[in-house]
Design a protein around this motif. Structure first.
Motif, short mmCIF file in Angstrom:
data_model
loop_
_atom_site.label_atom_id
_atom_site.label_comp_id
_atom_site.label_asym_id
_atom_site.label_seq_id
_atom_site.Cartn_x
_atom_site.Cartn_y
_atom_site.Cartn_z
N MET A 1 3.50 -19.02 12.58
CA MET A 1 4.19 -18.44 11.45
C MET A 1 3.71 -16.99 11.27
O MET A 1 2.53 -16.71 11.38
CB MET A 1 3.91 -19.27 10.20
N LYS A 2 4.64 -16.10 10.98
CA LYS A 2 4.32 -14.70 10.77
C LYS A 2 4.21 -14.40 9.29
O LYS A 2 5.08 -14.77 8.50
CB LYS A 2 5.38 -13.80 11.39
N THR A 3 3.12 -13.75 8.90
CA THR A 3 2.89 -13.34 7.52
C THR A 3 2.64 -11.84 7.53
O THR A 3 1.89 -11.34 8.38
CB THR A 3 1.67 -14.07 6.94
N GLU A 4 3.25 -11.12 6.61
CA GLU A 4 3.06 -9.67 6.53
C GLU A 4 2.57 -9.27 5.15
O GLU A 4 3.03 -9.82 4.14
CB GLU A 4 4.36 -8.93 6.85
N PHE A 5 1.65 -8.32 5.16
CA PHE A 5 1.11 -7.78 3.92
C PHE A 5 1.13 -6.27 3.97
O PHE A 5 1.03 -5.66 5.04
CB PHE A 5 -0.35 -8.21 3.72
N ILE A 6 1.21 -5.66 2.80
CA ILE A 6 0.99 -4.23 2.64
C ILE A 6 -0.43 -4.08 2.11
O ILE A 6 -0.78 -4.66 1.08
CB ILE A 6 2.00 -3.59 1.66
N VAL A 7 -1.23 -3.30 2.82
CA VAL A 7 -2.62 -3.04 2.42
C VAL A 7 -2.71 -1.53 2.22
O VAL A 7 -3.00 -0.78 3.16
CB VAL A 7 -3.63 -3.55 3.47
N SER A 8 -2.42 -1.09 1.01
CA SER A 8 -2.25 0.34 0.74
C SER A 8 -3.50 1.16 0.99
O SER A 8 -3.41 2.35 1.29
CB SER A 8 -1.76 0.55 -0.69
N ASP A 9 -4.68 0.56 0.89
CA ASP A 9 -5.91 1.32 1.10
C ASP A 9 -6.52 1.10 2.49
O ASP A 9 -7.67 1.43 2.72
CB ASP A 9 -6.92 1.06 -0.01
N MET A 10 -5.74 0.62 3.43
CA MET A 10 -6.16 0.52 4.84
C MET A 10 -5.89 1.88 5.48
O MET A 10 -4.73 2.28 5.62
CB MET A 10 -5.35 -0.58 5.55
N THR A 11 -6.95 2.61 5.82
CA THR A 11 -6.77 3.99 6.26
C THR A 11 -7.31 4.33 7.64
O THR A 11 -7.06 5.42 8.14
CB THR A 11 -7.43 4.94 5.25
N CYS A 12 -8.09 3.41 8.24
CA CYS A 12 -8.72 3.76 9.52
C CYS A 12 -8.94 2.51 10.37
O CYS A 12 -8.71 1.39 9.92
CB CYS A 12 -10.05 4.48 9.28
N ASN A 13 -9.41 2.72 11.59
CA ASN A 13 -9.67 1.59 12.48
C ASN A 13 -10.78 0.69 11.97
O ASN A 13 -10.78 -0.51 12.25
CB ASN A 13 -9.97 2.09 13.90
N HIS A 14 -11.73 1.24 11.24
CA HIS A 14 -12.77 0.39 10.65
C HIS A 14 -12.14 -0.59 9.67
O HIS A 14 -12.52 -1.77 9.63
CB HIS A 14 -13.84 1.24 9.95
N CYS A 15 -11.19 -0.13 8.89
CA CYS A 15 -10.46 -1.01 7.98
C CYS A 15 -9.76 -2.13 8.76
O CYS A 15 -9.82 -3.30 8.37
CB CYS A 15 -9.42 -0.24 7.18
N GLN A 33 -2.07 -7.75 13.79
CA GLN A 33 -1.59 -6.43 14.19
C GLN A 33 -1.54 -5.57 12.94
O GLN A 33 -1.12 -6.03 11.88
CB GLN A 33 -0.20 -6.51 14.81
N ALA A 34 -1.97 -4.32 13.09
CA ALA A 34 -1.98 -3.41 11.95
C ALA A 34 -1.24 -2.13 12.29
O ALA A 34 -1.37 -1.60 13.39
CB ALA A 34 -3.41 -3.08 11.56
N ASP A 35 -0.46 -1.67 11.34
CA ASP A 35 0.23 -0.38 11.44
C ASP A 35 -0.37 0.50 10.36
O ASP A 35 -0.03 0.37 9.18
CB ASP A 35 1.73 -0.60 11.23
N LEU A 36 -1.29 1.37 10.76
CA LEU A 36 -1.99 2.22 9.79
C LEU A 36 -1.04 3.12 9.03
O LEU A 36 -1.19 3.30 7.82
CB LEU A 36 -3.06 3.06 10.49
N ALA A 37 -0.07 3.71 9.72
CA ALA A 37 0.85 4.64 9.07
C ALA A 37 1.66 3.96 7.97
O ALA A 37 1.92 4.55 6.92
CB ALA A 37 1.76 5.28 10.11
N ALA A 38 2.05 2.71 8.21
CA ALA A 38 2.87 1.97 7.24
C ALA A 38 2.01 1.12 6.31
O ALA A 38 2.54 0.50 5.38
CB ALA A 38 3.86 1.08 7.97
N HIS A 39 0.70 1.07 6.57
CA HIS A 39 -0.23 0.25 5.78
C HIS A 39 0.19 -1.22 5.81
O HIS A 39 0.06 -1.94 4.82
CB HIS A 39 -0.34 0.75 4.33
N ARG A 40 0.71 -1.67 6.94
CA ARG A 40 1.23 -3.03 7.09
C ARG A 40 0.35 -3.83 8.05
O ARG A 40 -0.01 -3.35 9.12
CB ARG A 40 2.66 -2.98 7.61
N ILE A 56 -8.49 -11.08 2.83
CA ILE A 56 -8.41 -9.62 2.88
C ILE A 56 -8.87 -9.02 1.54
O ILE A 56 -9.63 -8.06 1.51
CB ILE A 56 -6.97 -9.17 3.23
N ALA A 57 -8.42 -9.61 0.46
CA ALA A 57 -8.79 -9.12 -0.87
C ALA A 57 -10.29 -9.22 -1.11
O ALA A 57 -10.89 -8.35 -1.76
CB ALA A 57 -8.03 -9.89 -1.94
N GLU A 58 -10.92 -10.26 -0.58
CA GLU A 58 -12.37 -10.42 -0.74
C GLU A 58 -13.16 -9.29 -0.09
O GLU A 58 -14.30 -9.02 -0.47
CB GLU A 58 -12.83 -11.76 -0.16
#
Length: 66
Positions: A1-15, A33-40, A56-58
């Motif tokens: 199953m695919k789940t997608e989230f917006i993580v607005s404060d994900m800004t770098c590869n460390h994130c 999979q992460a798309d830094l530009a889209a924060h997805r 993720i929130a934790e």
């Protein structure tokens, strides 16, 4: 199953690495999979979306459903 989230404060590869570890702590088989530009973040896993979001929130990230 695919789940997608917006993580607005994900800004770098460390994130991305931190989020991936958090998700795989809940669902070791998860493909993240992460798309830094889209924060997805897209997660392929059978794990419950609520548990994935909580993991993720934790780590201190703002997480919203995509």
């Amino acid at each position: 199953m695919k789940t997608e989230f917006i993580v607005s404060d994900m800004t770098c590869n460390h994130c991305v690495q931190t989020i991936t570890r958090a998700v795989q702590g809940v669902a070791p088989d998860a493909a993240v999979q992460a798309d830094l530009a889209a924060h997805r973040v897209t997660i392929e896993s059978v794990a419950d979306a609520v548990a994935l979001r909580a993991a993720i929130a934790e780590e201190g990230y703002e997480v919203q459903p995509a």
